[in-house]
Design a protein around this motif. Structure first.
Motif, PDB file in Angstrom:
ATOM      1  N   ASP A 105      -2.422   5.065  10.022  1.00 44.23           N
ATOM      2  CA  ASP A 105      -1.346   4.136  10.410  1.00 44.23           C
ATOM      3  C   ASP A 105      -1.554   3.684  11.838  1.00 44.23           C
ATOM      4  OD1 ASP A 105       1.052   2.875  11.114  1.00 44.23           O
ATOM      5  OD2 ASP A 105       2.224   4.145   9.777  1.00 44.23           O
ATOM      6  N   ALA A 106      -1.776   2.386  12.043  1.00 39.19           N
ATOM      7  CA  ALA A 106      -1.945   1.815  13.376  1.00 39.19           C
ATOM      8  C   ALA A 106      -0.980   0.648  13.585  1.00 39.19           C
ATOM      9  CB  ALA A 106      -3.386   1.366  13.578  1.00 39.19           C
ATOM     10  N   GLU A 107       0.190   0.722  12.948  1.00 43.68           N
ATOM     11  CA  GLU A 107       1.168  -0.356  13.052  1.00 43.68           C
ATOM     12  C   GLU A 107       1.674  -0.512  14.478  1.00 43.68           C
ATOM     13  OE1 GLU A 107       1.922  -2.515  10.899  1.00 43.68           O
ATOM     14  OE2 GLU A 107       1.624  -1.695   8.884  1.00 43.68           O
ATOM     15  N   LEU A 108       2.202  -1.691  14.774  1.00 45.78           N
ATOM     16  CA  LEU A 108       2.802  -1.940  16.075  1.00 45.78           C
ATOM     17  C   LEU A 108       4.164  -1.273  16.162  1.00 45.78           C
ATOM     18  CD1 LEU A 108       1.708  -5.627  16.229  1.00 45.78           C
ATOM     19  CD2 LEU A 108       1.344  -4.031  18.099  1.00 45.78           C
ATOM     20  N   GLN A 145       0.808  -1.215   0.000  1.00 46.41           N
ATOM     21  CA  GLN A 145       0.000   0.000   0.000  1.00 46.41           C
ATOM     22  C   GLN A 145       0.848   1.276   0.000  1.00 46.41           C
ATOM     23  OE1 GLN A 145      -3.974  -0.032   2.162  1.00 46.41           O
ATOM     24  NE2 GLN A 145      -2.795  -1.417   3.477  1.00 46.41           N
ATOM     25  N   ARG A 146       2.047   1.212   0.565  1.00 44.37           N
ATOM     26  CA  ARG A 146       2.890   2.406   0.653  1.00 44.37           C
ATOM     27  C   ARG A 146       3.709   2.643  -0.615  1.00 44.37           C
ATOM     28  NH1 ARG A 146       2.577  -0.255   5.401  1.00 44.37           N
ATOM     29  NH2 ARG A 146       2.259   0.892   7.350  1.00 44.37           N
ATOM     30  N   GLY A 147       3.589   1.736  -1.568  1.00 44.49           N
ATOM     31  CA  GLY A 147       4.358   1.859  -2.791  1.00 44.49           C
ATOM     32  C   GLY A 147       5.340   0.722  -2.944  1.00 44.49           C
ATOM     33  N   ASP A 154       3.554  -4.212   3.006  1.00 49.14           N
ATOM     34  CA  ASP A 154       2.679  -4.163   4.175  1.00 49.14           C
ATOM     35  C   ASP A 154       3.101  -5.159   5.239  1.00 49.14           C
ATOM     36  OD1 ASP A 154      -0.526  -2.840   3.866  1.00 49.14           O
ATOM     37  OD2 ASP A 154       1.042  -2.508   2.379  1.00 49.14           O
ATOM     38  N   ARG A 155       3.101  -4.676   6.494  1.00 54.19           N
ATOM     39  CA  ARG A 155       3.373  -5.447   7.709  1.00 54.19           C
ATOM     40  C   ARG A 155       4.848  -5.796   7.893  1.00 54.19           C
ATOM     41  NH1 ARG A 155       2.048  -4.961  11.165  1.00 54.19           N
ATOM     42  NH2 ARG A 155       1.599  -6.866  12.299  1.00 54.19           N
ATOM     43  N   PHE A 156       5.722  -5.470   6.935  1.00 55.73           N
ATOM     44  CA  PHE A 156       7.147  -5.781   7.070  1.00 55.73           C
ATOM     45  C   PHE A 156       7.949  -4.499   7.247  1.00 55.73           C
ATOM     46  CE2 PHE A 156       5.702  -9.714   5.152  1.00 55.73           C
ATOM     47  CZ  PHE A 156       6.467 -10.673   5.809  1.00 55.73           C
ATOM     48  N   ARG A 157       8.712  -4.433   8.348  1.00 58.37           N
ATOM     49  CA  ARG A 157       9.627  -3.322   8.588  1.00 58.37           C
ATOM     50  C   ARG A 157      11.012  -3.671   8.049  1.00 58.37           C
ATOM     51  NH1 ARG A 157       8.926   1.085  11.785  1.00 58.37           N
ATOM     52  NH2 ARG A 157      11.200   1.239  11.742  1.00 58.37           N
ATOM     53  N   CYS A 158      11.675  -2.667   7.514  1.00 59.94           N
ATOM     54  CA  CYS A 158      13.068  -2.804   7.092  1.00 59.94           C
ATOM     55  C   CYS A 158      13.860  -1.723   7.821  1.00 59.94           C
ATOM     56  CB  CYS A 158      13.191  -2.646   5.580  1.00 59.94           C
ATOM     57  SG  CYS A 158      12.337  -3.930   4.641  1.00 59.94           S
ATOM     58  N   ASP A 159      14.839  -2.128   8.625  1.00 59.49           N
ATOM     59  CA  ASP A 159      15.598  -1.194   9.453  1.00 59.49           C
ATOM     60  C   ASP A 159      17.087  -1.424   9.285  1.00 59.49           C
ATOM     61  OD1 ASP A 159      13.400   0.125  11.223  1.00 59.49           O
ATOM     62  OD2 ASP A 159      12.971  -2.015  11.366  1.00 59.49           O
ATOM     63  N   TRP A 160      17.843  -0.325   9.260  1.00 56.59           N
ATOM     64  CA  TRP A 160      19.302  -0.423   9.191  1.00 56.59           C
ATOM     65  C   TRP A 160      19.910   0.832   9.798  1.00 56.59           C
ATOM     66  CZ3 TRP A 160      16.049   0.063   4.991  1.00 56.59           C
ATOM     67  CH2 TRP A 160      16.119   1.269   4.254  1.00 56.59           C
ATOM     68  N   ASN A 161      21.204   0.734  10.145  1.00 63.10           N
ATOM     69  CA  ASN A 161      21.916   1.898  10.663  1.00 63.10           C
ATOM     70  C   ASN A 161      23.370   1.823  10.199  1.00 63.10           C
ATOM     71  OD1 ASN A 161      23.064  -0.043  12.336  1.00 63.10           O
ATOM     72  ND2 ASN A 161      22.029   0.649  14.180  1.00 63.10           N
ATOM     73  N   GLY A 209      14.032   3.866   5.958  1.00 63.30           N
ATOM     74  CA  GLY A 209      13.539   2.518   6.209  1.00 63.30           C
ATOM     75  C   GLY A 209      12.093   2.542   6.653  1.00 63.30           C
ATOM     76  N   GLY A 210      11.747   1.625   7.542  1.00 65.38           N
ATOM     77  CA  GLY A 210      10.374   1.530   8.014  1.00 65.38           C
ATOM     78  C   GLY A 210       9.583   0.517   7.215  1.00 65.38           C
ATOM     79  N   TYR A 211       8.264   0.742   7.144  1.00 69.74           N
ATOM     80  CA  TYR A 211       7.392  -0.188   6.438  1.00 69.74           C
ATOM     81  C   TYR A 211       7.405   0.121   4.947  1.00 69.74           C
ATOM     82  CZ  TYR A 211       5.518  -1.778  10.896  1.00 69.74           C
ATOM     83  OH  TYR A 211       5.388  -2.320  12.146  1.00 69.74           O
ATOM     84  N   VAL A 212       7.582  -0.922   4.141  1.00 66.36           N
ATOM     85  CA  VAL A 212       7.496  -0.783   2.683  1.00 66.36           C
ATOM     86  C   VAL A 212       6.430  -1.768   2.205  1.00 66.36           C
ATOM     87  CG1 VAL A 212       8.761  -0.681   0.507  1.00 66.36           C
ATOM     88  CG2 VAL A 212       9.939  -0.152   2.647  1.00 66.36           C
TER      89      VAL A 212
END
Length: 403
Positions: A400-403, A97-99, A113-120, A108-111
């Motif tokens: 947005d009501a993500e956990l 839904q976010r593209g 649906d329901r899956f987060r992608c995080d890096w630093n 990062g963040g949600y791309v």
């Protein structure tokens, strides 16, 4: 098993047993010993197969055996439509839904649906939706999409390169055996670590359990492992109602890499079963509990598009004054949200003020659009500025009501 038609002395009539008829002078049928033993043995076999000990004077054992044998066997590969089992939502990566891509190598963040992608660690990563070729045979069941993590800047000193999903409620699979299954490949042999984390929402300390370490190769392969999810007895929940079970894929740190994931499944039990396919509409509804938008599914939320379809609409009529001359619309969510969502607003054209109502003539923007009276079931969007000219006004929104 059948009637003993091949035994002439059995005295069958039309292939079936008959009684003796003294008046007509016809004998009754005889049951051959071999046939009687065969019937008994067939019934005994069914009773034995159900794990029941045959008892001579108990006449309901065949019924009990049939009931026992008819139960679902977790070791048997039943069709996946028989029951719901996958605790992962959008494990087939059908909903974006976010593209179809993250908005920048540092975002990062949600791309999907329901899956987060995080890096630093100052890494640069492209997250994108990739298409399977029609008719490919490497990954079964003709999936349409997979997720790609393409690291274009290695970075340095990172401690987080993670793809994860927060499964609602820390009670999920607590104290049970669970099996994780996924398909993956990489640009080179690389190890990834899969974990589950029980997050108590600010109460007890989180508990991290390693599912396994998997060596990916340059070809698609199916990976699976079983883990015992710890009990939550004696634990304490926080008050934010955001407790969860996090399934995470930890990727190598500080390297240029491309890793692809498909068909992720988390299910109860010690057996990896075929991937569960849900209807597209059902999968979308599951995703919309956490994120929803007014835009069409193929349109990425933002202020750079010119799409009115699906937008909230308000008509400011000639002669209205004061607050009644400002746009106002109600947004009823398609799916009730997990919690009160945060609302973001977007204009419907590339012209005008970002995040504001835009007129149908595309020449007037409102001054101060904002949501109010937000609940898990919907929200209002209005404008708290000076009166606007009579027009039809449009605005897009996301919840947005993500956990």
């Amino acid at each position: 098993m059948d009637y003993p038609k091949s035994v002439p002395s059995a005295g069958l009539v039309n292939g079936k047993f008959v009684d003796e008829n003294p008046i007509a002078g016809t004998p009754g049928s005889l049951i051959p010993a071999s046939w009687g033993n065969a019937v008994t043995q067939e019934i005994v076999n069914a009773i034995d197969a159900a794990g029941i000990s045959p008892v001579e004077d108990q006449n309901n054992q065949l019924t009990l055996a049939i009931k026992e044998l008819a139960k679902l066997d977790p070791l048997q590969a039943f069709p996946v439509q028989v029951y719901r089992k996958n605790h992962v939502i959008n494990g087939n990566f059908d909903i974006w839904q976010r593209g179809p891509a993250n908005q920048g190598t540092n975002i990062g963040g949600y791309v999907a649906d329901r899956f987060r992608c995080d890096w630093n660690g100052n890494a640069g990563v492209n997250i994108s939706r990739q298409n399977f070729t029609l008719g490919q045979t490497e990954v079964p069941n003709e999936p349409r999409f997979f997720l790609r993590w393409q690291q274009v800047m290695a970075g340095a000193g990172a401690n987080t390169h993670k793809i994860s999903q927060y499964v609602e409620s820390v009670r999920t699979l607590a104290g049970k055996l669970a099996t994780v299954t996924f398909w993956a490949k990489s640009d080179a042999e690389r190890n990834i670590t899969v974990t589950v984390t029980q997050f108590f929402g600010g109460g007890s300390e989180s508990v991290v359990t390693t599912v396994g370490v998997f060596k990916l190769t340059t070809t698609w392969a199916r990976y699976t492992a079983t883990v015992k999810i710890p009990s939550i007895a004696g634990k304490v929940l926080g008050g934010a109602e955001n407790d969860s079970l996090r399934l995470a894929f930890d990727l190598p740190l500080n390297v240029l890499q491309t890793i692809d994931l498909a068909q992720i499944q988390l299910e109860e039990g010690a057996v990896s079963t075929p991937f569960e396919f849900r209807a597209p509409a059902e999968e979308l509804m599951l995703c919309q509990r956490y994120y929803e938008k007014t835009l069409r599914q193929d349109i990425q939320p933002g202020d750079t598009s010119s799409f009115i379809a699906g937008a909230l609409i308000s008509i400011v009529m000639e002669g209205q004054a004061g607050s009644s001359s400002q746009p106002l619309a109600q947004w009823s969510f398609k799916v009730e949200k997990r919690t009160t969502p945060s609302i973001a607003l977007y204009r419907t054209s590339q012209s005008g003020t970002v995040g504001q109502w835009r007129s149908g003539s595309d020449v007037i923007s409102s001054g101060n659009a904002r949501p109010y009276s937000i609940s898990t079931r919907g929200a209002w969007v209005y404008n708290s500025d000076v009166a606007v000219a009579p027009q039809i006004y449009y605005i897009h929104a996301t919840a947005d009501a993500e956990l």
